[in-house]
Design a protein around this motif. Sequence first.
Motif, PDB file in Angstrom:
ATOM      1  N   UNK A   9       4.904   2.623  -9.311  1.00 21.25           N
ATOM      2  CA  UNK A   9       6.220   2.229  -9.829  1.00 21.25           C
ATOM      3  C   UNK A   9       7.310   2.424  -8.773  1.00 21.25           C
ATOM      4  N   UNK A  10       8.139   1.405  -8.634  1.00 21.29           N
ATOM      5  CA  UNK A  10       9.277   1.443  -7.715  1.00 21.29           C
ATOM      6  C   UNK A  10      10.537   1.163  -8.526  1.00 21.29           C
ATOM      7  N   UNK A  11      11.604   1.885  -8.252  1.00 25.00           N
ATOM      8  CA  UNK A  11      12.836   1.757  -9.018  1.00 25.00           C
ATOM      9  C   UNK A  11      13.869   0.932  -8.257  1.00 25.00           C
ATOM     10  N   UNK A  12      14.629   0.133  -8.978  1.00 21.34           N
ATOM     11  CA  UNK A  12      15.699  -0.693  -8.410  1.00 21.34           C
ATOM     12  C   UNK A  12      17.064  -0.213  -8.906  1.00 21.34           C
ATOM     13  N   UNK A  13      18.083  -0.490  -8.113  1.00 19.24           N
ATOM     14  CA  UNK A  13      19.455  -0.193  -8.550  1.00 19.24           C
ATOM     15  C   UNK A  13      20.417  -1.071  -7.775  1.00 19.24           C
ATOM     16  N   UNK A  14      21.674  -1.091  -8.151  1.00 20.41           N
ATOM     17  CA  UNK A  14      22.683  -1.907  -7.467  1.00 20.41           C
ATOM     18  C   UNK A  14      23.859  -1.037  -7.068  1.00 20.41           C
ATOM     19  N   UNK A  15      24.283  -1.160  -5.816  1.00 19.91           N
ATOM     20  CA  UNK A  15      25.395  -0.361  -5.310  1.00 19.91           C
ATOM     21  C   UNK A  15      26.720  -1.038  -5.627  1.00 19.91           C
TER      22      UNK A  15
ATOM     23  N   UNK B  15       7.357  -6.529 -10.613  1.00 17.82           N
ATOM     24  CA  UNK B  15       6.874  -6.176 -11.942  1.00 17.82           C
ATOM     25  C   UNK B  15       5.393  -5.832 -11.974  1.00 17.82           C
ATOM     26  N   UNK B  16       4.601  -6.382 -11.051  1.00 11.34           N
ATOM     27  CA  UNK B  16       3.169  -6.091 -11.026  1.00 11.34           C
ATOM     28  C   UNK B  16       2.883  -4.637 -10.674  1.00 11.34           C
ATOM     29  N   UNK B  17       3.879  -3.955 -10.087  1.00  6.87           N
ATOM     30  CA  UNK B  17       3.689  -2.563  -9.701  1.00  6.87           C
ATOM     31  C   UNK B  17       4.268  -1.586 -10.709  1.00  6.87           C
ATOM     32  N   UNK B  18       4.974  -2.099 -11.719  1.00  8.74           N
ATOM     33  CA  UNK B  18       5.703  -1.226 -12.621  1.00  8.74           C
ATOM     34  C   UNK B  18       4.855  -0.680 -13.756  1.00  8.74           C
ATOM     35  N   UNK B  19       3.686  -1.276 -14.007  1.00  9.09           N
ATOM     36  CA  UNK B  19       2.858  -0.804 -15.113  1.00  9.09           C
ATOM     37  C   UNK B  19       2.047   0.426 -14.768  1.00  9.09           C
ATOM     38  N   UNK B  20       1.921   0.711 -13.480  1.00 10.40           N
ATOM     39  CA  UNK B  20       1.125   1.844 -13.023  1.00 10.40           C
ATOM     40  C   UNK B  20       2.057   2.915 -12.498  1.00 10.40           C
ATOM     41  N   UNK B  21       1.969   4.116 -13.054  1.00  9.84           N
ATOM     42  CA  UNK B  21       2.897   5.181 -12.656  1.00  9.84           C
ATOM     43  C   UNK B  21       2.782   5.502 -11.172  1.00  9.84           C
TER      44      UNK B  21
ATOM     45  N   UNK C 202       0.819  -1.218   0.000  1.00 10.70           N
ATOM     46  CA  UNK C 202       0.000   0.000   0.000  1.00 10.70           C
ATOM     47  C   UNK C 202       0.852   1.267   0.000  1.00 10.70           C
ATOM     48  N   UNK C 203       2.154   1.142   0.360  1.00 11.26           N
ATOM     49  CA  UNK C 203       3.059   2.288   0.357  1.00 11.26           C
ATOM     50  C   UNK C 203       3.721   2.494  -0.997  1.00 11.26           C
ATOM     51  N   UNK C 204       3.633   1.503  -1.883  1.00 12.47           N
ATOM     52  CA  UNK C 204       4.386   1.552  -3.132  1.00 12.47           C
ATOM     53  C   UNK C 204       3.944   2.728  -3.995  1.00 12.47           C
ATOM     54  N   UNK C 205       4.941   3.436  -4.522  1.00 14.26           N
ATOM     55  CA  UNK C 205       4.673   4.542  -5.420  1.00 14.26           C
ATOM     56  C   UNK C 205       4.382   5.837  -4.693  1.00 14.26           C
ATOM     57  N   UNK C 206       3.420   5.844  -3.785  1.00 12.24           N
ATOM     58  CA  UNK C 206       3.059   7.081  -3.097  1.00 12.24           C
ATOM     59  C   UNK C 206       4.000   7.414  -1.940  1.00 12.24           C
TER      60      UNK C 206
END
Length: 473
Positions: free
Chosen positions: A324-330, A315-321, A203-207
């Motif tokens: 959307x949550x972004x990933x990266x690697x340190x 991926x289920x959260x990436x289609x909706x702006x 429920x926190x994703x994106x917002x």
Amino acid sequence: MSAVENGGVACNYRLRRRSYYGFRELGLLEKPQILRSLRNVSMISLLRNGLYTRCPSPARNTCIFRIKALTVSLKALKLGGVHGIAVEVWWGIVERFSPVAYDWSLYEQLFQLISQLGLKLHVDLSFHSNRHTSSGGSGDVSLPLWILEIGEHDKDIYYRDQNGFSNNDYLTLGVDQLPLFCGRTALQCYEDFMFSFVNKFESFFGNVIEEISVGLGPSGELRWKFPGIGEFQCYDKYMMEDLRMAASQEGKPQWGDKGPQNAGYYNSLPSGVPFYEEGEDGFLSDYGRFFLEWYSGRLIHHADVILAKAANILKQYQGNERTTVTLAAKIGGIYWSYHTVSHPAELTAGYYNTACRDGYDPVALMLSRHGAALHISCFEMRDNETSPACLCSPEGLLEQIRTVSKKRIINVIGRNNNERFDKAGLWQIYANCYHPQSEFVTSFTFFRMNEKIFRVENWTNFVPFVKMMSTEL
């Protein structure tokens, strides 16, 4: 494999051209991070549209007493232009006592507070321990207790060096596919933890949660001191079995008995160490190339699999702006011994990068497959500020990263390696973020946020710096 010793809460500014976030550092050695109390802030992420500040880990015995101080600090950061808070979510806290028994209560409270203050979240899923790198005390976080119990009977589940030394900071890559953990493999443990996190906080994703980083390795600078070259971490029985198989497949079974025996020690300097010279027993020999390909290849494969699992879960959260949550690697900012042919400190950390070979290109290629970004430090550093004897080049390292990011079309997140509040250091950060060739630098993480940031002489430099990083051109 860079170092953040007292981790927890971080601030984040979004940089003005683009925005984007970061994954836990990729490296065979990686330094963990946790704050001593909820009042401390150790790291800040500046993104082109806002600033993230790293938040102290919610140690149970400090939450009640520090929550008011934390609230005051977060309000000040918000007023100063901070965009959000980066919080380390520790495997050793949430799944502490028994397998698949997750307790998210502390993070629920912290996330709610951050959300109520109008800040965003960067979540760092941390599968390592910080007990060998923190200064000791109630803020220490170990691996889950049930993992440590398994380790008492099988110490080879941890990394081991040529002298038999190991510690319980992180599970060796050799157990990724072995069901040694109450019927699960290490990769399954990580995947189950990520699934539980997503189910709890979707429920926190994106917002609120804008980025999620995933732990990819153990502590970075724990085993040697700057400017030491480090040692190869492949002597647990599971990694040695893998090395023997790789050597047999190469038709050279004798290469699988052990790692290089002429590669010096943790605090050695490159000169006079045979493996890092250009002789017949060195890194350019057939054996040297074989071993370094295997060693770095195991690391990249480990990151590839975990990133694939994380991307699949999200991926289920990436289609909706809105979600959307972004990933990266340190990636470790290993800038010392960079002006040598062999780059030994990078080799022992798992990056097969030398004057003759680009070791960051295969890492960038792997990240590009998952749409992940690369997060690296050294943005405040100049070559002329380092000791000539250490053969450092933070500027050369960043130039190499800029080149591979452009080639593989991946975004870059910057970070400072040392705490700097002076105008010269802050200006160097700005210059690197807006370098003419830095078109793929989308965000910046400021290390670290603590009581020093609120001192008048530092705050008066820091707030204008935040605005400078965030204001449209």
